[in-house]
Design an enzyme around this catalytic site. Structure first.
Site, mmCIF file in Angstrom:
data_model
loop_
_atom_site.group_PDB
_atom_site.id
_atom_site.type_symbol
_atom_site.label_atom_id
_atom_site.label_comp_id
_atom_site.label_asym_id
_atom_site.label_seq_id
_atom_site.Cartn_x
_atom_site.Cartn_y
_atom_site.Cartn_z
ATOM 1 N N ASP A 1 -9.779 -0.548 7.471
ATOM 2 C CA ASP A 1 -8.851 -0.558 6.351
ATOM 3 C C ASP A 1 -8.157 -1.926 6.365
ATOM 4 O OD1 ASP A 1 -6.854 0.515 4.406
ATOM 5 O OD2 ASP A 1 -5.518 0.340 6.129
ATOM 6 N N ASP B 1 -4.727 -3.040 4.459
ATOM 7 C CA ASP B 1 -3.267 -3.088 4.521
ATOM 8 C C ASP B 1 -2.718 -2.336 5.723
ATOM 9 O OD1 ASP B 1 -2.713 -4.550 2.085
ATOM 10 O OD2 ASP B 1 -3.415 -2.788 0.996
HETATM 11 P P1 TMP Z 1 -5.037 1.116 0.932
HETATM 12 O O1 TMP Z 1 -4.472 -0.242 1.265
HETATM 13 O O2 TMP Z 1 -4.744 2.137 1.990
HETATM 14 O O3 TMP Z 1 -6.485 1.061 0.606
HETATM 15 O O4 TMP Z 1 -4.266 1.648 -0.365
HETATM 16 C C1 TMP Z 1 -3.793 0.841 -1.381
HETATM 17 C C2 TMP Z 1 -2.331 1.064 -1.617
HETATM 18 O O5 TMP Z 1 -1.962 0.367 -2.812
HETATM 19 C C3 TMP Z 1 -1.928 2.514 -1.859
HETATM 20 O O6 TMP Z 1 -1.107 2.957 -0.798
HETATM 21 C C4 TMP Z 1 -1.108 2.482 -3.127
HETATM 22 C C5 TMP Z 1 -0.863 1.024 -3.387
HETATM 23 N N1 TMP Z 1 -0.761 0.634 -4.801
HETATM 24 C C6 TMP Z 1 0.279 -0.208 -5.163
HETATM 25 O O7 TMP Z 1 1.101 -0.601 -4.338
HETATM 26 N N2 TMP Z 1 0.380 -0.604 -6.472
HETATM 27 C C7 TMP Z 1 -0.508 -0.196 -7.425
HETATM 28 O O8 TMP Z 1 -0.395 -0.586 -8.588
HETATM 29 C C8 TMP Z 1 -1.580 0.679 -7.024
HETATM 30 C C9 TMP Z 1 -2.571 1.150 -8.038
HETATM 31 C C10 TMP Z 1 -1.665 1.052 -5.701
#
Ligand code: TMP
Length: 309
Positions: free
Chosen positions: A49, A51
């Protein structure tokens, strides 16, 4: 469970016995290490992953930014609209009360709306570069060394993210100061026109609840789903399926599902527990082979893979 315990025998285990490491079943891990080692590097892949897994959870004492969070369109109106969506949907994302099918619909809604706003607001590649330069995002120590080691051994790394591929690639470029040919980003990918303006997104949406099935599922044509353009890449992705031993890294329990599309033989899972440690440690130590706390660096992971090959 055995935190920092002396049952661990191998050098890998000992080196990981810092205050930031929790390992419940050191022997089971040793068994997995032996199986993966015996099968060799050609059978092995890394899935991570992005973030708060590859990047730090906290940067200079504050919550580090995500690929979505750092993005400034250079247009306050659209930035505010995306923030309003975040304020509405993020509580729904993390609510334990919403059933998964309902939540999936909500996440599709959120991602679609955000992508629309990015297009409507005329996001440019230049704005991405500037946003990344101005962002507070930082890799965990040792990420470069980990990628370099894996590159030398020709071991592929798939970075799965429900964020934005183009932003993540720019973060890699600006923060690691180089690219890695073995590292591939599986995330939402943008299409820019000749003026450098965002016009669309490639393939199917990748959101928090489906970033598993997308990545290694070979059922649908890859170009449709992942924005992969060439037959060569199709083949490369099919070959990933043959690498049935995997090291998986994530910061949420849901990240364990990133390997769902892969019919893996042996999986070592590593969890980075960044928040709510008291509340979540029990479930993390159950679910992951190794749990790192307190924004631990990647040195332990590097050591683990260098013991494999
Ligand atoms: P991930 O990094 O675990 O793959 O998930 C992406 C994260 O992005 C999720 O926790 C929600 C966030 N997100 C935002 O902060 N802004 C946005 O506009 C969208 C669609 C998602």
């Amino acid at each position: 469970g055995h935190e920092n315990n002396s049952l661990a025998k191998s050098p890998m285990e000992q080196s990981n016995l810092s205050a930031n490491t929790v390992m419940d079943h050191p022997r089971a891990l040793t068994d997995k290490i032996n199986l993966i080692r015996d099968a060799g590097p050609s059978k092995f892949q890394v899935i991570a992953d992005f973030d708060a897994t590859l990047t730090r959870y906290r940067v200079n004492g504050l919550r580090g930014q995500t690929s979505h969070g750092l993005l400034q369109q250079g247009n306050a109106y659209y930035d505010a609209k995306r923030q309003a969506l975040y304020d509405h949907y993020h509580p729904l994302e993390i609510s334990p009360l919403i059933p998964v099918d309902e939540k999936t619909k909500l996440m599709e809604e959120w991602w679609s709306k955000t992508h629309e706003l990015l297009i409507e607001g005329g996001l440019t590649y230049e704005a991405i570069k500037k946003s990344v330069a101005d962002s507070s995002i930082a890799f965990r120590q040792g990420v470069t060394e980990l990628f370099e080691f894996l590159e030398k051994k020709e071991i592929p790394v798939l970075i799965f993210s429900a964020g934005l591929a183009d932003v993540i690639e720019e973060v890699l470029r600006q923060n690691l100061h180089r690219t890695f040919k073995n590292v591939k980003i599986v995330s939402n990918r943008m299409v820019f026109n000749d003026d450098g303006q965002l016009v669309s997104f490639k393939g199917k949406l990748i959101h928090v609840l489906n970033k598993n099935e997308h990545a290694l599922d070979m059922a649908a044509p890859l170009h449709d789903r992942l924005g992969v353009d060439t037959a060569e890449e199709d083949e490369e992705n099919a070959n990933m399926k043959k690498r049935t031993n995997v090291l998986l890294m994530g910061d949420h329990l849901g990240d364990l599902r990133m390997s769902d599309g892969l019919n893996y033989e042996t999986r070592i899972s590593i969890g980075f527990l960044n928040d709510n440690i008291e509340k979540s440690l029990e479930s993390y130590r159950e679910a992951f082979d190794l749990v790192y706390l307190n924004d631990a660096p990647m040195w332990g992971v590097l050591e683990l893979v260098s013991q494999l090959f």
